[in-house]
Scaffold this motif. Structure first.
Motif, PDB file in Angstrom:
ATOM      1  N   MET A   1     -26.880  22.872  33.273  1.00 16.09           N
ATOM      2  CA  MET A   1     -25.640  22.400  32.676  1.00 16.09           C
ATOM      3  C   MET A   1     -25.890  21.202  31.747  1.00 16.09           C
ATOM      4  SD  MET A   1     -22.514  22.866  32.437  1.00 16.09           S
ATOM      5  CE  MET A   1     -20.882  22.616  32.922  1.00 16.09           C
ATOM      6  N   PHE A   2     -26.686  20.244  32.224  1.00 15.93           N
ATOM      7  CA  PHE A   2     -26.987  19.049  31.426  1.00 15.93           C
ATOM      8  C   PHE A   2     -27.704  19.427  30.134  1.00 15.93           C
ATOM      9  CE2 PHE A   2     -29.758  15.408  30.418  1.00 15.93           C
ATOM     10  CZ  PHE A   2     -28.763  14.467  30.169  1.00 15.93           C
ATOM     11  N   ILE A   3     -28.622  20.374  30.211  1.00 11.52           N
ATOM     12  CA  ILE A   3     -29.365  20.842  29.028  1.00 11.52           C
ATOM     13  C   ILE A   3     -28.400  21.480  28.039  1.00 11.52           C
ATOM     14  CG2 ILE A   3     -31.159  22.439  28.234  1.00 11.52           C
ATOM     15  CD1 ILE A   3     -32.419  20.273  29.795  1.00 11.52           C
ATOM     16  N   ARG A   4     -27.460  22.246  28.535  1.00 15.24           N
ATOM     17  CA  ARG A   4     -26.480  22.915  27.665  1.00 15.24           C
ATOM     18  C   ARG A   4     -25.630  21.870  26.928  1.00 15.24           C
ATOM     19  NH1 ARG A   4     -23.182  27.594  30.239  1.00 15.24           N
ATOM     20  NH2 ARG A   4     -24.977  28.775  29.550  1.00 15.24           N
ATOM     21  N   ILE A   5     -25.198  20.827  27.624  1.00 16.54           N
ATOM     22  CA  ILE A   5     -24.408  19.761  27.001  1.00 16.54           C
ATOM     23  C   ILE A   5     -25.233  19.061  25.928  1.00 16.54           C
ATOM     24  CG2 ILE A   5     -23.311  17.514  27.406  1.00 16.54           C
ATOM     25  CD1 ILE A   5     -22.458  18.598  30.165  1.00 16.54           C
ATOM     26  N   LEU A   6     -26.485  18.746  26.216  1.00 13.45           N
ATOM     27  CA  LEU A   6     -27.364  18.119  25.225  1.00 13.45           C
ATOM     28  C   LEU A   6     -27.563  19.017  24.011  1.00 13.45           C
ATOM     29  CD1 LEU A   6     -30.162  16.337  27.288  1.00 13.45           C
ATOM     30  CD2 LEU A   6     -28.367  15.298  25.912  1.00 13.45           C
ATOM     31  N   LYS A   7     -27.701  20.291  24.248  1.00 10.67           N
ATOM     32  CA  LYS A   7     -27.873  21.258  23.157  1.00 10.67           C
ATOM     33  C   LYS A   7     -26.649  21.256  22.233  1.00 10.67           C
ATOM     34  CE  LYS A   7     -28.487  26.215  22.678  1.00 10.67           C
ATOM     35  NZ  LYS A   7     -28.700  27.458  23.444  1.00 10.67           N
ATOM     36  N   TYR A   8     -25.443  21.310  22.825  1.00 12.09           N
ATOM     37  CA  TYR A   8     -24.217  21.298  22.028  1.00 12.09           C
ATOM     38  C   TYR A   8     -24.034  19.966  21.302  1.00 12.09           C
ATOM     39  CZ  TYR A   8     -22.817  25.730  24.097  1.00 12.09           C
ATOM     40  OH  TYR A   8     -22.768  27.034  24.472  1.00 12.09           O
ATOM     41  N   LEU A   9     -24.363  18.898  21.982  1.00  9.91           N
ATOM     42  CA  LEU A   9     -24.285  17.579  21.342  1.00  9.91           C
ATOM     43  C   LEU A   9     -25.234  17.506  20.148  1.00  9.91           C
ATOM     44  CD1 LEU A   9     -23.340  15.182  23.985  1.00  9.91           C
ATOM     45  CD2 LEU A   9     -23.867  14.239  21.774  1.00  9.91           C
ATOM     46  N   GLY A  10     -26.423  18.035  20.304  1.00  8.74           N
ATOM     47  CA  GLY A  10     -27.401  18.073  19.206  1.00  8.74           C
ATOM     48  C   GLY A  10     -26.896  18.873  18.028  1.00  8.74           C
ATOM     49  N   ILE A  11     -26.265  20.006  18.315  1.00  9.16           N
ATOM     50  CA  ILE A  11     -25.718  20.852  17.249  1.00  9.16           C
ATOM     51  C   ILE A  11     -24.599  20.116  16.517  1.00  9.16           C
ATOM     52  CG2 ILE A  11     -24.388  22.962  16.806  1.00  9.16           C
ATOM     53  CD1 ILE A  11     -26.069  24.276  19.073  1.00  9.16           C
ATOM     54  N   VAL A  12     -23.727  19.451  17.261  1.00 10.06           N
ATOM     55  CA  VAL A  12     -22.623  18.694  16.649  1.00 10.06           C
ATOM     56  C   VAL A  12     -23.185  17.568  15.762  1.00 10.06           C
ATOM     57  CG1 VAL A  12     -20.700  17.132  17.131  1.00 10.06           C
ATOM     58  CG2 VAL A  12     -20.916  19.281  18.392  1.00 10.06           C
ATOM     59  N   LEU A  13     -24.144  16.814  16.272  1.00  7.86           N
ATOM     60  CA  LEU A  13     -24.754  15.736  15.483  1.00  7.86           C
ATOM     61  C   LEU A  13     -25.422  16.268  14.227  1.00  7.86           C
ATOM     62  CD1 LEU A  13     -26.222  13.368  18.223  1.00  7.86           C
ATOM     63  CD2 LEU A  13     -24.339  12.917  16.649  1.00  7.86           C
ATOM     64  N   LEU A  14     -26.134  17.365  14.357  1.00 11.36           N
ATOM     65  CA  LEU A  14     -26.789  17.981  13.208  1.00 11.36           C
ATOM     66  C   LEU A  14     -25.752  18.407  12.168  1.00 11.36           C
ATOM     67  CD1 LEU A  14     -29.533  18.788  12.083  1.00 11.36           C
ATOM     68  CD2 LEU A  14     -29.252  20.999  13.206  1.00 11.36           C
ATOM     69  N   ALA A  15     -24.627  18.970  12.618  1.00  9.64           N
ATOM     70  CA  ALA A  15     -23.560  19.380  11.702  1.00  9.64           C
ATOM     71  C   ALA A  15     -22.954  18.180  10.991  1.00  9.64           C
ATOM     72  CB  ALA A  15     -22.477  20.143  12.472  1.00  9.64           C
ATOM     73  N   ILE A  16     -22.743  17.093  11.716  1.00  9.63           N
ATOM     74  CA  ILE A  16     -22.191  15.879  11.100  1.00  9.63           C
ATOM     75  C   ILE A  16     -23.122  15.366  10.011  1.00  9.63           C
ATOM     76  CG2 ILE A  16     -21.664  13.439  11.531  1.00  9.63           C
ATOM     77  CD1 ILE A  16     -20.510  14.341  14.262  1.00  9.63           C
ATOM     78  N   VAL A  17     -24.407  15.313  10.305  1.00 10.62           N
ATOM     79  CA  VAL A  17     -25.386  14.846   9.317  1.00 10.62           C
ATOM     80  C   VAL A  17     -25.420  15.792   8.118  1.00 10.62           C
ATOM     81  CG1 VAL A  17     -27.845  14.453   8.899  1.00 10.62           C
ATOM     82  CG2 VAL A  17     -26.777  13.548  10.967  1.00 10.62           C
ATOM     83  N   ALA A  18     -25.455  17.092   8.379  1.00  6.33           N
ATOM     84  CA  ALA A  18     -25.516  18.073   7.297  1.00  6.33           C
ATOM     85  C   ALA A  18     -24.292  17.966   6.378  1.00  6.33           C
ATOM     86  CB  ALA A  18     -25.636  19.481   7.867  1.00  6.33           C
ATOM     87  N   ILE A  19     -23.113  17.841   6.958  1.00  5.83           N
ATOM     88  CA  ILE A  19     -21.890  17.702   6.161  1.00  5.83           C
ATOM     89  C   ILE A  19     -21.967  16.441   5.306  1.00  5.83           C
ATOM     90  CG2 ILE A  19     -19.403  17.252   6.296  1.00  5.83           C
ATOM     91  CD1 ILE A  19     -19.418  19.110   8.806  1.00  5.83           C
ATOM     92  N   GLY A  20     -22.538  15.370   5.855  1.00  2.00           N
ATOM     93  CA  GLY A  20     -22.670  14.116   5.113  1.00  2.00           C
ATOM     94  C   GLY A  20     -23.404  14.274   3.797  1.00  2.00           C
ATOM     95  N   PHE A  21     -24.366  15.189   3.741  1.00  3.64           N
ATOM     96  CA  PHE A  21     -25.115  15.408   2.495  1.00  3.64           C
ATOM     97  C   PHE A  21     -24.263  16.042   1.408  1.00  3.64           C
ATOM     98  CE2 PHE A  21     -28.879  15.048   5.298  1.00  3.64           C
ATOM     99  CZ  PHE A  21     -29.562  14.075   4.580  1.00  3.64           C
ATOM    100  N   PHE A  22     -23.153  16.662   1.786  1.00  5.11           N
ATOM    101  CA  PHE A  22     -22.273  17.296   0.810  1.00  5.11           C
ATOM    102  C   PHE A  22     -21.133  16.378   0.350  1.00  5.11           C
ATOM    103  CE2 PHE A  22     -24.305  20.837   2.962  1.00  5.11           C
ATOM    104  CZ  PHE A  22     -24.737  21.597   1.880  1.00  5.11           C
ATOM    105  N   LEU A  23     -21.038  15.202   0.945  1.00  7.92           N
ATOM    106  CA  LEU A  23     -20.013  14.232   0.534  1.00  7.92           C
ATOM    107  C   LEU A  23     -20.446  13.547  -0.758  1.00  7.92           C
ATOM    108  CD1 LEU A  23     -19.207  12.656   4.024  1.00  7.92           C
ATOM    109  CD2 LEU A  23     -17.884  14.376   2.768  1.00  7.92           C
ATOM    110  N   PRO A  24     -19.506  12.929  -1.492  1.00  5.34           N
ATOM    111  CA  PRO A  24     -19.864  12.254  -2.750  1.00  5.34           C
ATOM    112  C   PRO A  24     -20.969  11.216  -2.546  1.00  5.34           C
ATOM    113  CG  PRO A  24     -17.482  12.359  -2.493  1.00  5.34           C
ATOM    114  CD  PRO A  24     -18.078  12.833  -1.196  1.00  5.34           C
ATOM    115  N   GLY A  25     -21.883  11.165  -3.511  1.00  4.80           N
ATOM    116  CA  GLY A  25     -23.018  10.251  -3.448  1.00  4.80           C
ATOM    117  C   GLY A  25     -22.768   8.916  -4.124  1.00  4.80           C
ATOM    118  N   SER A  26     -21.545   8.709  -4.585  1.00  3.09           N
ATOM    119  CA  SER A  26     -21.233   7.436  -5.237  1.00  3.09           C
ATOM    120  C   SER A  26     -19.751   7.109  -5.044  1.00  3.09           C
ATOM    121  CB  SER A  26     -21.563   7.487  -6.729  1.00  3.09           C
ATOM    122  OG  SER A  26     -20.777   8.469  -7.367  1.00  3.09           O
ATOM    123  N   VAL A  27     -19.442   5.843  -5.283  1.00  2.00           N
ATOM    124  CA  VAL A  27     -18.057   5.367  -5.213  1.00  2.00           C
ATOM    125  C   VAL A  27     -17.723   4.751  -6.572  1.00  2.00           C
ATOM    126  CG1 VAL A  27     -16.462   3.751  -4.108  1.00  2.00           C
ATOM    127  CG2 VAL A  27     -18.257   4.839  -2.754  1.00  2.00           C
TER     128      VAL A  27
END
Length: 176
Positions: A1-27
């Motif tokens: 169970m703990f491994i499964r939670i870590l796996k999902y948390l890792g996927i969520v973090l990876l998605a957050i980082v990946a989405i960040g690369f598609f956000l505007p690169g300047s203000v």
């Protein structure tokens, strides 16, 4: 169970980082005001760094901020000032005038110690001999840091009210 939670948390973090690369690169944003004063007066007030504390929105946050000015001049291209403050809202940094076009434009760079660098432009347009329109722009390159790009989404909301307040203060000073 703990491994499964870590796996999902890792996927969520990876998605957050990946989405960040598609956000505007300047203000970028601009604020503008009309001032009932000749362009030469407004330009001179803005081009002289020792005057900035008279109208800067940040100078009133910490009255104990220590400023050091360039020598032999504190105005025009190459002039700079540094500031040091224990107040986290002010921090430490350096403001440098990179270039000027008399009565037309001032281009500057701000180095926020440990928090990045931005550039700003003041543009002055003479409406007639006694009225000037001033535009103050903010530009910041966020690079490839996805977390900084998330912060960039809020940067205008955080900084633009200070720009507006600074322009109102500049108007008050120049119209005296």
């Amino acid at each position: 169970m703990f491994i499964r939670i870590l796996k999902y948390l890792g996927i969520v973090l990876l998605a957050i980082v990946a989405i960040g690369f598609f956000l505007p690169g300047s203000v970028h944003f601009v604020r503008q005001i009309d001032i009932n004063a000749p362009v030469s007066k407004v330009f001179a007030e803005t081009n002289e760094l020792k005057n900035w504390n008279d109208w800067s929105p940040w100078s009133k946050i910490d009255l104990n901020t220590k400023y050091t000015y360039s020598q032999p001049t504190t105005a025009g291209e190459g002039a700079y000032f540094t500031w040091m403050s224990d107040n986290k809202k002010v921090g430490n940094g350096k403001q440098t005038i990179l270039s000027t076009k008399p009565n037309a434009q001032i281009h500057s760079r701000t180095d926020f110690e440990g928090m990045g660098t931005s550039t700003a432009d003041f543009k002055f347009a003479s409406k007639d001999s006694t009225h000037t329109t001033v535009s103050w722009s903010f530009d910041m390159d966020l690079g490839m840091n996805p977390m900084l790009r998330y912060l960039g989404l809020k940067m205008e909301n955080w900084v633009a009210p200070d720009y507006k307040r600074g322009l109102m203060n500049l108007k008050t000073v120049c119209e005296k």
